[in-house]
Design a protein around this motif. Structure first.
Motif: not given
Length: 149
Positions: A60-61, A73-77, A88, A92
């Motif tokens: 998620c992101g 960009l927030k909450r990249m996992y 990823a 992205l």
């Protein structure tokens, strides 16, 4: 097979992945986690991406307006079992495409200075180091990056 869903922060798959992300970051950040957590609320994120592998949410992101023409960009996992498999990067690319559609010309982000995998991902995808911005300006263990879209 990977598929990507554009959604918002009310999506259950996103919320479940963020719970895992928060656990992971609490371990990595230790005592500093409380500082970072205050800037990672998900209640009103309107631009969220969830990546699925065989129907299961694996990454998620999100993007969030920061300034005129600038999104953060927030909450990249990505779950551990799917790291190194292009999740990823796919996420992205989708977030960047969405940001452009919304009039964004620059994406910025913050990550921890010890997050070598994240730093590698961002630099591999054209992000360059910038001075720490906003709330991260004086945080020694933060690294900030940007990419012109």
């Amino acid at each position: 097979m990977l598929s990507v869903l554009r959604t918002n922060s009310s999506n259950d798959n996103f919320r479940n992945l963020v719970v895992e992300l928060d656990r992971y970051l609490a371990k990595r950040n230790g005592d500093a986690n409380e500082f970072f957590a205050q800037y990672n609320k998900i209640d009103s994120l309107q631009n969220v991406v969830v990546v699925f592998h065989n129907g299961k949410g694996v990454g998620c992101g999100a993007i969030k307006a920061y300034n005129t023409g600038v999104f953060e960009l927030k909450r990249m996992y990505v779950i551990e079992a799917m790291r190194g498999k292009g999740v990823a990067t796919a996420m992205l690319r989708e977030l960047e495409a969405w940001a452009k559609e919304l009039g964004c010309h620059t994406c910025i982000l913050e990550t921890g200075s010890e997050m070598s995998d994240a730093i590698g991902l961002y630099t591999k995808n054209g992000y360059t180091a910038i001075a720490n911005y906003g709330q991260y300006a004086l945080v020694e263990n933060s690294r900030c990056f940007e990419k012109k879209l």
